[in-house]
Scaffold this active site. Structure first.
Site, PDB file in Angstrom:
ATOM      1  N   SER A  13     -48.307 -24.606  42.384  1.00 41.76           N
ATOM      2  CA  SER A  13     -49.697 -24.972  42.118  1.00 41.76           C
ATOM      3  C   SER A  13     -50.219 -24.194  40.914  1.00 41.76           C
ATOM      4  CB  SER A  13     -50.559 -24.647  43.336  1.00 41.76           C
ATOM      5  OG  SER A  13     -51.921 -24.680  42.956  1.00 41.76           O
ATOM      6  N   HIS A  36     -48.079 -29.045  40.852  1.00 40.65           N
ATOM      7  CA  HIS A  36     -49.178 -29.444  41.744  1.00 40.65           C
ATOM      8  C   HIS A  36     -50.496 -29.070  41.067  1.00 40.65           C
ATOM      9  CE1 HIS A  36     -50.855 -30.115  45.839  1.00 40.65           C
ATOM     10  NE2 HIS A  36     -51.648 -29.084  45.579  1.00 40.65           N
ATOM     11  N   ASP A  38     -54.453 -28.951  41.369  1.00 37.30           N
ATOM     12  CA  ASP A  38     -55.551 -28.952  42.339  1.00 37.30           C
ATOM     13  C   ASP A  38     -56.869 -29.277  41.645  1.00 37.30           C
ATOM     14  OD1 ASP A  38     -54.351 -28.196  44.904  1.00 37.30           O
ATOM     15  OD2 ASP A  38     -53.823 -26.331  43.878  1.00 37.30           O
ATOM     16  N   MET A  40     -60.740 -29.856  42.091  1.00 37.52           N
ATOM     17  CA  MET A  40     -61.826 -29.537  43.040  1.00 37.52           C
ATOM     18  C   MET A  40     -63.172 -29.766  42.361  1.00 37.52           C
ATOM     19  SD  MET A  40     -60.474 -25.980  44.668  1.00 37.52           S
ATOM     20  CE  MET A  40     -58.730 -25.672  44.996  1.00 37.52           C
ATOM     21  N   HIS A  69     -53.592 -33.201  43.499  1.00 39.12           N
ATOM     22  CA  HIS A  69     -54.211 -33.055  44.818  1.00 39.12           C
ATOM     23  C   HIS A  69     -55.707 -33.091  44.598  1.00 39.12           C
ATOM     24  CE1 HIS A  69     -54.958 -30.153  48.467  1.00 39.12           C
ATOM     25  NE2 HIS A  69     -55.436 -31.363  48.675  1.00 39.12           N
ATOM     26  N   MET A  71     -59.243 -32.826  45.638  1.00 45.07           N
ATOM     27  CA  MET A  71     -60.173 -32.317  46.652  1.00 45.07           C
ATOM     28  C   MET A  71     -61.578 -32.619  46.149  1.00 45.07           C
ATOM     29  SD  MET A  71     -58.114 -28.830  47.415  1.00 45.07           S
ATOM     30  CE  MET A  71     -57.204 -28.996  45.881  1.00 45.07           C
ATOM     31  N   MET A 140     -52.410 -30.100  55.097  1.00 49.04           N
ATOM     32  CA  MET A 140     -52.915 -28.817  54.602  1.00 49.04           C
ATOM     33  C   MET A 140     -52.633 -27.729  55.635  1.00 49.04           C
ATOM     34  SD  MET A 140     -54.062 -29.161  51.569  1.00 49.04           S
ATOM     35  CE  MET A 140     -54.740 -27.506  51.402  1.00 49.04           C
ATOM     36  N   ASP A 178     -49.202 -27.472  52.029  1.00 48.78           N
ATOM     37  CA  ASP A 178     -49.906 -26.808  50.932  1.00 48.78           C
ATOM     38  C   ASP A 178     -50.811 -25.726  51.510  1.00 48.78           C
ATOM     39  OD1 ASP A 178     -51.310 -26.139  48.653  1.00 48.78           O
ATOM     40  OD2 ASP A 178     -52.328 -28.080  48.455  1.00 48.78           O
TER      41      ASP A 178
END
Ligand code: DX5
Ligand code: ZN
Length: 225
Positions: A13, A36, A38, A40, A69, A71, A140, A178
């Site tokens: 990540s 990966h 992330d 957000m 990913h 979020m 998760m 994750d």
């Protein structure tokens, strides 16, 4: 697919990378299976990282595939644009989607693998019928939002049940975990049935990220038996 035919994938990540040197940070994980990313938005989770323009640039320069990913709230609106950017895999949170089947189909139609993520306290059972619509289920193993948290062992039975359902129905769906994946916890997650492991601090927090990836991969593969 039986567990001993699984391939162990390590997706570091970049949440734990140096955000001002992303291209150089990608070069430090060249032996990873994917990176990966992330995303957000400070609404779905209480943290803010990066968005589509930055992810598009990472996609242009990355030597390895991107595994996003998301979020974010209102994911039905935003996720297809990540697929359009050419990402290998786009994962949305089911808690943020109004129409997860429609969204998974849209992602696939735009050429990305469709991933669906569950928070630690979200049950997998209501979604088992839609496994054929997915390429990956992300379970998760910490509350989403921050790197460096401790692995939640309470999620292990859910990983086992998801693996049993996948093997029972014969679909080809990967299980990604994750959060809190380390040299110690990867064995438990792999034994439970996960086969793609996201690791932030356990890769970028080490002096040699490439050696950390090899070591994690060997441990995960060993646990498949
Ligand atoms: C948390 C993120 C994770 C995080 C993992 O919300 O989705 O990808 O970066 O970090 P570690 O491996 O440090 O728990
Ligand atoms: Zn993540």
């Amino acid at each position: 697919m039986t567990s001993n035919s699984l391939k162990c994938c390590i997706n570091p990540s970049i949440l734990s990378a140096d955000f001002v040197n992303l291209q150089a940070e990608l070069a430090r994980i060249s032996n990873a299976d994917a990176v990966h990313v992330d995303v957000m938005d400070n609404h779905f989770v209480p943290n803010l990282t990066l968005g589509l323009p930055v992810v598009e640039r990472i996609q242009q320069v990355s030597p390895i595939p991107l595994d996003a990913h998301l979020m974010i709230a209102d994911v039905d609106r935003w996720a297809p644009q990540y697929a359009d950017a050419g990402l290998a895999s786009v994962t949305f949170h089911v808690e943020a989607s109004n129409a997860p089947i429609k969204l998974a189909r849209e992602l696939r139609a735009r050429g990305a693998k469709a991933g669906m993520a569950l928070r630690p306290a979200t049950a997998v059972e209501p979604y088992l019928d839609m496994l054929p619509e997915l390429d990956m289920l992300l379970i998760m193993t910490v509350e989403p939002g921050f790197g460096g948290q401790s692995f939640l062992d309470v999620t292990l039975p859910k990983i086992r049940r998801a693996r049993a359902a996948i093997e029972g129905s014969g679909v080809n769906v990967a299980i990604q975990v994750d959060g809190g994946i380390t040299e110690e916890t990867i064995t438990r997650a792999a034994e439970a049935g996960a086969n793609i492991f996201v690791a932030g601090s356990a890769v970028y927090g080490m002096p040699s990220p490439e050696e950390a990836i090899e070591s994690l991969r060997a441990k995960g593969q060993l646990a498949f038996g």
